[in-house]
Design a protein around this motif. Structure first.
Motif, PDB file in Angstrom:
ATOM      1  N   ALA A 158      67.057  44.579  42.596  1.00  0.00           N
ATOM      2  CA  ALA A 158      67.742  45.342  43.639  1.00  0.00           C
ATOM      3  C   ALA A 158      69.220  45.014  43.707  1.00  0.00           C
ATOM      4  N   GLY A 159      69.786  44.536  42.589  1.00  0.00           N
ATOM      5  CA  GLY A 159      71.218  44.280  42.542  1.00  0.00           C
ATOM      6  C   GLY A 159      71.999  45.558  42.317  1.00  0.00           C
ATOM      7  N   VAL A 160      73.226  45.419  41.835  1.00  0.00           N
ATOM      8  CA  VAL A 160      74.088  46.584  41.621  1.00  0.00           C
ATOM      9  C   VAL A 160      73.454  47.553  40.634  1.00  0.00           C
ATOM     10  N   ALA A 161      72.967  47.044  39.502  1.00  0.00           N
ATOM     11  CA  ALA A 161      72.384  47.920  38.484  1.00  0.00           C
ATOM     12  C   ALA A 161      71.150  48.633  39.006  1.00  0.00           C
ATOM     13  N   GLY A 162      70.225  47.897  39.620  1.00  0.00           N
ATOM     14  CA  GLY A 162      68.975  48.483  40.071  1.00  0.00           C
ATOM     15  C   GLY A 162      69.159  49.495  41.186  1.00  0.00           C
ATOM     16  N   ALA A 203      62.247  50.292  34.318  1.00  0.00           N
ATOM     17  CA  ALA A 203      63.621  49.913  33.990  1.00  0.00           C
ATOM     18  C   ALA A 203      63.864  48.487  34.455  1.00  0.00           C
ATOM     19  N   GLY A 204      64.211  47.611  33.538  1.00  0.00           N
ATOM     20  CA  GLY A 204      64.515  46.230  33.876  1.00  0.00           C
ATOM     21  C   GLY A 204      65.989  46.084  34.214  1.00  0.00           C
ATOM     22  N   ALA A 205      66.287  45.852  35.486  1.00  0.00           N
ATOM     23  CA  ALA A 205      67.654  45.609  35.944  1.00  0.00           C
ATOM     24  C   ALA A 205      67.683  44.281  36.677  1.00  0.00           C
ATOM     25  N   ASP A 206      66.915  43.319  36.140  1.00  0.00           N
ATOM     26  CA  ASP A 206      66.691  42.048  36.824  1.00  0.00           C
ATOM     27  C   ASP A 206      67.494  40.897  36.241  1.00  0.00           C
ATOM     28  N   VAL A 215      59.733  51.270  28.390  1.00  0.00           N
ATOM     29  CA  VAL A 215      60.491  50.244  29.111  1.00  0.00           C
ATOM     30  C   VAL A 215      61.928  50.229  28.601  1.00  0.00           C
ATOM     31  N   VAL A 216      62.886  50.227  29.511  1.00  0.00           N
ATOM     32  CA  VAL A 216      64.298  50.228  29.157  1.00  0.00           C
ATOM     33  C   VAL A 216      65.025  49.179  29.989  1.00  0.00           C
ATOM     34  N   LEU A 217      66.104  48.629  29.453  1.00  0.00           N
ATOM     35  CA  LEU A 217      66.872  47.596  30.140  1.00  0.00           C
ATOM     36  C   LEU A 217      68.241  48.136  30.547  1.00  0.00           C
ATOM     37  N   LEU A 218      68.743  47.612  31.651  1.00  0.00           N
ATOM     38  CA  LEU A 218      70.005  48.073  32.225  1.00  0.00           C
ATOM     39  C   LEU A 218      70.809  46.878  32.712  1.00  0.00           C
ATOM     40  N   GLY A 219      72.125  46.925  32.532  1.00  0.00           N
ATOM     41  CA  GLY A 219      73.002  45.886  33.054  1.00  0.00           C
ATOM     42  C   GLY A 219      72.810  44.561  32.351  1.00  0.00           C
ATOM     43  N   ASP A 220      72.931  43.457  33.104  1.00  0.00           N
ATOM     44  CA  ASP A 220      72.858  42.127  32.511  1.00  0.00           C
ATOM     45  C   ASP A 220      71.539  41.869  31.800  1.00  0.00           C
ATOM     46  N   SER A 270      80.932  46.933  36.618  1.00  0.00           N
ATOM     47  CA  SER A 270      81.325  48.231  36.071  1.00  0.00           C
ATOM     48  C   SER A 270      80.295  48.724  35.064  1.00  0.00           C
ATOM     49  N   GLN A 271      79.857  47.830  34.185  1.00  0.00           N
ATOM     50  CA  GLN A 271      78.829  48.208  33.221  1.00  0.00           C
ATOM     51  C   GLN A 271      77.561  48.670  33.919  1.00  0.00           C
ATOM     52  N   ALA A 272      77.193  47.983  34.984  1.00  0.00           N
ATOM     53  CA  ALA A 272      75.969  48.316  35.701  1.00  0.00           C
ATOM     54  C   ALA A 272      76.053  49.713  36.313  1.00  0.00           C
ATOM     55  N   LEU A 273      77.164  50.023  36.980  1.00  0.00           N
ATOM     56  CA  LEU A 273      77.324  51.330  37.609  1.00  0.00           C
ATOM     57  C   LEU A 273      77.331  52.453  36.582  1.00  0.00           C
ATOM     58  N   ILE A 274      78.082  52.250  35.507  1.00  0.00           N
ATOM     59  CA  ILE A 274      78.196  53.292  34.488  1.00  0.00           C
ATOM     60  C   ILE A 274      76.877  53.460  33.739  1.00  0.00           C
ATOM     61  N   GLY A 275      76.233  52.353  33.401  1.00  0.00           N
ATOM     62  CA  GLY A 275      74.953  52.437  32.706  1.00  0.00           C
ATOM     63  C   GLY A 275      73.900  53.148  33.534  1.00  0.00           C
ATOM     64  N   ALA A 276      73.863  52.879  34.839  1.00  0.00           N
ATOM     65  CA  ALA A 276      72.892  53.536  35.713  1.00  0.00           C
ATOM     66  C   ALA A 276      73.116  55.042  35.747  1.00  0.00           C
ATOM     67  N   TYR A 277      74.373  55.442  35.849  1.00  0.00           N
ATOM     68  CA  TYR A 277      74.705  56.876  35.878  1.00  0.00           C
ATOM     69  C   TYR A 277      74.264  57.558  34.584  1.00  0.00           C
ATOM     70  N   ILE A 278      74.557  56.939  33.447  1.00  0.00           N
ATOM     71  CA  ILE A 278      74.231  57.547  32.154  1.00  0.00           C
ATOM     72  C   ILE A 278      72.727  57.555  31.920  1.00  0.00           C
TER      73      ILE A 278
END
Length: 382
Positions: A8-12, A142-145, A273-278, A292-300
């Motif tokens: 539940a961080g920025v990416a998630g 989606a793993g954003a953990d 299963v896909v990974l996002l952010g860190d 920044s990577q987290a926000l942009i990756g989530a949008y894409i």
């Protein structure tokens, strides 16, 4: 589709927002009992600000801007431009995560105090068991953990295969005062160590950051007392500023302690299963680009899923869009750890050249979903 987002961080939270925007169902599971606090200031620039603007959250984020001043070297009193690591907008990471949570909590199911235990992929779904909750099925996971992603370990393999330690640890915590940094920030650096008081230009609040060089350490990630003992031992015998920071650290209840490390993977998705952010491509906090990577990756990622063609095609397109961007940021993370935190003070020209490197991603205009038909939380329709 029904998508489980781990973290539940920025990416998630950003991914949950865009999934709902495109009409998907999002469930977010978070190991912590609430949205996490503490951590770095997130330096946002370029396309990341564009993403916040498209979420109708940019004005709220700007209201939380730290307005950091340049840092004065405590030993030399020479200015270190904040352009080295700061963005066009500096916001505390917990403020940013809280903003995204508030924007999604009414339309996204958040499950706090739990985490995934097992993943079983089938041709049609992913069967998930949890440490506490009942088993459930999802179309995608989606793993954003984060750096220590359990999703990554379950779907791709052990932590050690993908995480590259950069030889640097960082501790951050809030200060009750400003320790002489009311008009900006102060940095004290000796070989292998750096201590900073990071203050806003208006003197409203300040945080401390203590960095030290070290090989990989073994410790309990949930034991703040152990973290404080490690930091205190590393900085024993330093000057007056550091002694005062250590005194503050022992009283702090928001200590964030973590290695600067990068996640290097040949592929960011496996089946459903896909990974996002860190979790998939952490650039290390020394890059100043993680949020920044987290926000942009989530949008894409959400946009490519909404574009149709199936999840495999969407995951591959997401990775193609992000690869060059991530590679550049990971280079900056390695450079930042080596030069800006642990090496000799950098030259001004090199600082600004490095900070101004071009971005390598451009945001597409994905098909709007149902969220575009009504105002985002906190905004009125026009």
């Amino acid at each position: 589709m029904d998508v489980l987002v781990c973290g539940a961080g920025v990416a998630g939270a950003a991914l949950a927002y865009w999934l709902r925007h495109h009409g998907f169902t999002a469930t977010v599971v978070e190991r912590a009992p609430r949205v996490r606090t503490g951590g770095y200031a997130a330096g946002l620039r370029g396309e990341a600000l564009d993403v916040l603007d498209r979420m109708a959250l940019l004005e709220q984020a700007e209201a939380l801007d730290l307005r950091l001043g340049d840092a004065a070297m405590a030993d030399e009193y020479a200015a270190m431009p904040m352009a080295i690591c700061a963005g066009d907008l500096e916001i505390l990471r917990d403020d940013l995560a809280g903003l995204l949570y508030q924007a999604t909590r009414r339309e996204v199911e958040y499950v706090f105090g739990d985490s995934i235990a097992t993943l079983e992929q089938t041709a049609d779904d992913v069967r998930v068991t949890f440490d506490r909750g009942r088993p459930r099925r999802f179309d995608l996971v989606a793993g954003a953990d984060g750096l220590h992603s359990r999703t990554r370990s379950l779907a791709f393999g052990p932590h050690e295969r993908f995480v590259r330690h950069l030889g640097l640890y960082t501790a951050l915590f809030g200060l009750r005062g400003h320790l002489g940094a009311e008009d900006g920030s102060r940095v004290h650096r000796v070989p292998g160590k750096a201590a900073a008081v990071l203050s806003t230009r208006d003197g409203a609040r300040a945080r401390a950051a203590l960095h030290f060089a070290s090989g990989a350490l073994i410790y309990d990630r949930d034991d703040a007392g152990e973290h404080k003992r490690i930091v205190a031992e590393r900085f024993a015998g330093e000057g007056r500023l550091v002694r005062r920071l250590l005194e503050e650290m022992w009283e702090a209840d928001d200590l964030f302690f973590e290695a600067n490390a990068q996640v290097e993977m040949d592929r960011w998705f496996s089946g459903r299963v896909v990974l996002l952010g860190d979790a998939g491509y952490g650039a290390a906090s020394a890059s100043g680009r993680g949020a920044s990577q987290a926000l942009i990756g989530a949008y894409i990622l959400a946009g490519e899923l909404a574009a149709g063609g199936g999840h495999a095609q969407a995951f591959a397109a997401y990775e193609r869009e992000m690869r060059g961007f991530v590679a550049e940021h990971q280079h900056m993370g390695r450079e930042g750890a080596d030069r800006f935190f642990l090496g000799t003070p950098p030259q001004e020209g090199l600082d600004r050249t490095t900070a101004a490197r071009p971005h390598l991603v451009r945001l597409k205009n994905y098909a709007p979903g149902f969220a575009a038909e009504r105002p985002a939380p906190g905004r009125t329709a026009r």
